[in-house]
Design a protein around this motif. Structure first.
Motif, PDB file in Angstrom:
ATOM      1  N   THR A 166       0.827  -1.215   0.000  1.00 29.45           N
ATOM      2  CA  THR A 166       0.000   0.000   0.000  1.00 29.45           C
ATOM      3  C   THR A 166       0.858   1.261   0.000  1.00 29.45           C
ATOM      4  O   THR A 166       1.785   1.393   0.790  1.00 29.45           O
ATOM      5  CB  THR A 166      -0.907   0.019   1.244  1.00 29.45           C
ATOM      6  OG1 THR A 166      -1.665  -1.179   1.256  1.00 29.45           O
ATOM      7  CG2 THR A 166      -1.843   1.211   1.223  1.00 29.45           C
ATOM      8  N   LEU A 167       0.546   2.151  -0.911  1.00 29.83           N
ATOM      9  CA  LEU A 167       1.170   3.468  -0.941  1.00 29.83           C
ATOM     10  C   LEU A 167       0.095   4.473  -0.639  1.00 29.83           C
ATOM     11  O   LEU A 167      -1.065   4.250  -0.945  1.00 29.83           O
ATOM     12  CB  LEU A 167       1.646   3.851  -2.345  1.00 29.83           C
ATOM     13  CG  LEU A 167       2.468   2.949  -3.188  1.00 29.83           C
ATOM     14  CD1 LEU A 167       2.438   3.516  -4.595  1.00 29.83           C
ATOM     15  CD2 LEU A 167       3.869   2.954  -2.664  1.00 29.83           C
ATOM     16  N   GLU A 168       0.482   5.611  -0.111  1.00 27.01           N
ATOM     17  CA  GLU A 168      -0.513   6.636   0.056  1.00 27.01           C
ATOM     18  C   GLU A 168      -0.168   7.810  -0.840  1.00 27.01           C
ATOM     19  O   GLU A 168       0.963   8.263  -0.872  1.00 27.01           O
ATOM     20  CB  GLU A 168      -0.578   7.085   1.507  1.00 27.01           C
ATOM     21  CG  GLU A 168      -1.954   7.645   1.786  1.00 27.01           C
ATOM     22  CD  GLU A 168      -2.123   8.025   3.235  1.00 27.01           C
ATOM     23  OE1 GLU A 168      -2.044   7.139   4.092  1.00 27.01           O
ATOM     24  OE2 GLU A 168      -2.322   9.222   3.494  1.00 27.01           O
ATOM     25  N   PHE A 169      -1.151   8.223  -1.610  1.00 33.13           N
ATOM     26  CA  PHE A 169      -0.958   9.371  -2.480  1.00 33.13           C
ATOM     27  C   PHE A 169      -2.060  10.366  -2.207  1.00 33.13           C
ATOM     28  O   PHE A 169      -3.226  10.102  -2.515  1.00 33.13           O
ATOM     29  CB  PHE A 169      -0.983   8.945  -3.952  1.00 33.13           C
ATOM     30  CG  PHE A 169      -0.862  10.100  -4.907  1.00 33.13           C
ATOM     31  CD1 PHE A 169       0.368  10.618  -5.232  1.00 33.13           C
ATOM     32  CD2 PHE A 169      -2.000  10.682  -5.447  1.00 33.13           C
ATOM     33  CE1 PHE A 169       0.474  11.700  -6.090  1.00 33.13           C
ATOM     34  CE2 PHE A 169      -1.909  11.761  -6.312  1.00 33.13           C
ATOM     35  CZ  PHE A 169      -0.659  12.267  -6.641  1.00 33.13           C
ATOM     36  N   ASP A 170      -1.696  11.498  -1.584  1.00 31.21           N
ATOM     37  CA  ASP A 170      -2.675  12.535  -1.365  1.00 31.21           C
ATOM     38  C   ASP A 170      -3.949  11.985  -0.719  1.00 31.21           C
ATOM     39  O   ASP A 170      -5.055  12.193  -1.198  1.00 31.21           O
ATOM     40  CB  ASP A 170      -2.986  13.206  -2.716  1.00 31.21           C
ATOM     41  CG  ASP A 170      -3.528  14.611  -2.529  1.00 31.21           C
ATOM     42  OD1 ASP A 170      -3.504  15.111  -1.393  1.00 31.21           O
ATOM     43  OD2 ASP A 170      -3.977  15.199  -3.522  1.00 31.21           O
ATOM     44  N   ARG A 171      -3.764  11.229   0.338  1.00 36.58           N
ATOM     45  CA  ARG A 171      -4.841  10.617   1.133  1.00 36.58           C
ATOM     46  C   ARG A 171      -5.604   9.506   0.416  1.00 36.58           C
ATOM     47  O   ARG A 171      -6.613   9.016   0.917  1.00 36.58           O
ATOM     48  CB  ARG A 171      -5.823  11.662   1.653  1.00 36.58           C
ATOM     49  CG  ARG A 171      -5.262  12.411   2.854  1.00 36.58           C
ATOM     50  CD  ARG A 171      -6.113  13.591   3.124  1.00 36.58           C
ATOM     51  NE  ARG A 171      -6.363  14.303   1.869  1.00 36.58           N
ATOM     52  CZ  ARG A 171      -7.005  15.455   1.779  1.00 36.58           C
ATOM     53  NH1 ARG A 171      -7.519  16.000   2.826  1.00 36.58           N
ATOM     54  NH2 ARG A 171      -7.147  16.045   0.609  1.00 36.58           N
ATOM     55  N   VAL A 172      -5.163   9.119  -0.758  1.00 40.48           N
ATOM     56  CA  VAL A 172      -5.789   7.989  -1.425  1.00 40.48           C
ATOM     57  C   VAL A 172      -4.838   6.810  -1.311  1.00 40.48           C
ATOM     58  O   VAL A 172      -3.644   6.945  -1.564  1.00 40.48           O
ATOM     59  CB  VAL A 172      -6.049   8.309  -2.904  1.00 40.48           C
ATOM     60  CG1 VAL A 172      -6.623   7.090  -3.615  1.00 40.48           C
ATOM     61  CG2 VAL A 172      -7.000   9.486  -3.028  1.00 40.48           C
ATOM     62  N   GLU A 173      -5.386   5.665  -0.886  1.00 40.44           N
ATOM     63  CA  GLU A 173      -4.526   4.494  -0.785  1.00 40.44           C
ATOM     64  C   GLU A 173      -4.459   3.758  -2.106  1.00 40.44           C
ATOM     65  O   GLU A 173      -5.475   3.469  -2.725  1.00 40.44           O
ATOM     66  CB  GLU A 173      -5.055   3.549   0.297  1.00 40.44           C
ATOM     67  CG  GLU A 173      -4.738   4.063   1.666  1.00 40.44           C
ATOM     68  CD  GLU A 173      -5.039   3.040   2.739  1.00 40.44           C
ATOM     69  OE1 GLU A 173      -5.545   1.944   2.409  1.00 40.44           O
ATOM     70  OE2 GLU A 173      -4.765   3.347   3.914  1.00 40.44           O
ATOM     71  N   ILE A 174      -3.263   3.482  -2.515  1.00 38.83           N
ATOM     72  CA  ILE A 174      -3.041   2.780  -3.768  1.00 38.83           C
ATOM     73  C   ILE A 174      -2.305   1.488  -3.433  1.00 38.83           C
ATOM     74  O   ILE A 174      -1.231   1.526  -2.851  1.00 38.83           O
ATOM     75  CB  ILE A 174      -2.187   3.653  -4.721  1.00 38.83           C
ATOM     76  CG1 ILE A 174      -2.926   4.955  -5.052  1.00 38.83           C
ATOM     77  CG2 ILE A 174      -1.822   2.880  -5.978  1.00 38.83           C
ATOM     78  CD1 ILE A 174      -2.104   5.951  -5.842  1.00 38.83           C
ATOM     79  N   ASP A 175      -2.899   0.364  -3.774  1.00 43.24           N
ATOM     80  CA  ASP A 175      -2.227  -0.908  -3.543  1.00 43.24           C
ATOM     81  C   ASP A 175      -1.570  -1.350  -4.834  1.00 43.24           C
ATOM     82  O   ASP A 175      -2.222  -1.419  -5.867  1.00 43.24           O
ATOM     83  CB  ASP A 175      -3.246  -1.968  -3.094  1.00 43.24           C
ATOM     84  CG  ASP A 175      -3.884  -1.579  -1.778  1.00 43.24           C
ATOM     85  OD1 ASP A 175      -3.161  -1.547  -0.775  1.00 43.24           O
ATOM     86  OD2 ASP A 175      -5.090  -1.288  -1.773  1.00 43.24           O
TER      87      ASP A 175
ATOM     88  N   ASP B 214      -9.335   0.875  -4.399  1.00 45.14           N
ATOM     89  CA  ASP B 214     -10.633   0.595  -3.805  1.00 45.14           C
ATOM     90  C   ASP B 214     -11.697   1.403  -4.513  1.00 45.14           C
ATOM     91  O   ASP B 214     -11.417   2.447  -5.091  1.00 45.14           O
ATOM     92  CB  ASP B 214     -10.644   0.955  -2.319  1.00 45.14           C
ATOM     93  CG  ASP B 214      -9.897  -0.073  -1.487  1.00 45.14           C
ATOM     94  OD1 ASP B 214      -9.752  -1.217  -1.950  1.00 45.14           O
ATOM     95  OD2 ASP B 214      -9.450   0.283  -0.383  1.00 45.14           O
TER      96      ASP B 214
ATOM     97  N   GLU C 103     -11.835   5.297  -5.266  1.00 41.17           N
ATOM     98  CA  GLU C 103     -10.569   6.011  -5.146  1.00 41.17           C
ATOM     99  C   GLU C 103     -10.122   6.662  -6.459  1.00 41.17           C
ATOM    100  O   GLU C 103      -9.574   7.754  -6.455  1.00 41.17           O
ATOM    101  CB  GLU C 103      -9.472   5.086  -4.608  1.00 41.17           C
ATOM    102  CG  GLU C 103      -9.649   4.832  -3.132  1.00 41.17           C
ATOM    103  CD  GLU C 103      -8.612   3.894  -2.557  1.00 41.17           C
ATOM    104  OE1 GLU C 103      -8.405   3.939  -1.341  1.00 41.17           O
ATOM    105  OE2 GLU C 103      -8.016   3.109  -3.309  1.00 41.17           O
TER     106      GLU C 103
END
Ligand SMILES: [Zn+2]
Ligand SMILES: [Zn+2]
Length: 128
Positions: A12-21, A32, A35
């Motif tokens: 999981t990475l976080e980009f500008d409060r969006v989680e990107i797996d 998700d 997103e």
């Protein structure tokens, strides 16, 4: 979560409060539900079609990493990029597909800055 494509473990990475797996093995990305819309809708407008065209499956069916049910194929954006969707859970992008969707959004004049920074992030993550 496990990668629907290669069974690797999603990171999981976080980009500008969006989680990107993302999957370090095959370069796929899981977002998700909502997103992608959150990312693209900051600039306004609906990018994802409400009733995406259903795709004829040349690609094999993938399983949702959350519920393990078969995902449906959807076509997204002006370039009609083929994605896998589990309604209610999210979208799976094969390697490079998220970038194409973002570039597509960009071509329609949406989220230029956001898209640039996200594409840069993805380029850093997915070192070939
Ligand atoms: Zn993978
Ligand atoms: Zn699901």
């Amino acid at each position: 979560m496990n990668c629907p494509q290669c069974e690797g473990i999603l990171v999981t990475l976080e980009f500008d409060r969006v989680e990107i797996d993302h999957c370090p093995e095959c370069g796929g990305v899981w977002l998700d539900s909502g997103e992608l819309k959150m990312l693209l809708d900051r600039e306004g407008g609906d990018f994802l079609p409400e009733a995406p065209g259903l795709a004829q499956g040349k690609e094999k069916k993938r399983k949702c990493p959350i519920c393990s049910r078969g995902m449906k194929k959807v076509l997204v954006g002006g370039n009609r990029i083929l994605l896998d969707e589990c309604p209610g859970h999210g979208l799976w992008f094969d390697h490079g597909e998220l970038k194409r969707v973002l570039e597509d959004a960009c071509a329609q004049g949406r989220g230029q800055d956001l898209t640039d920074s996200l594409v840069r992030l993805l380029d850093e993550v997915f070192v070939p």
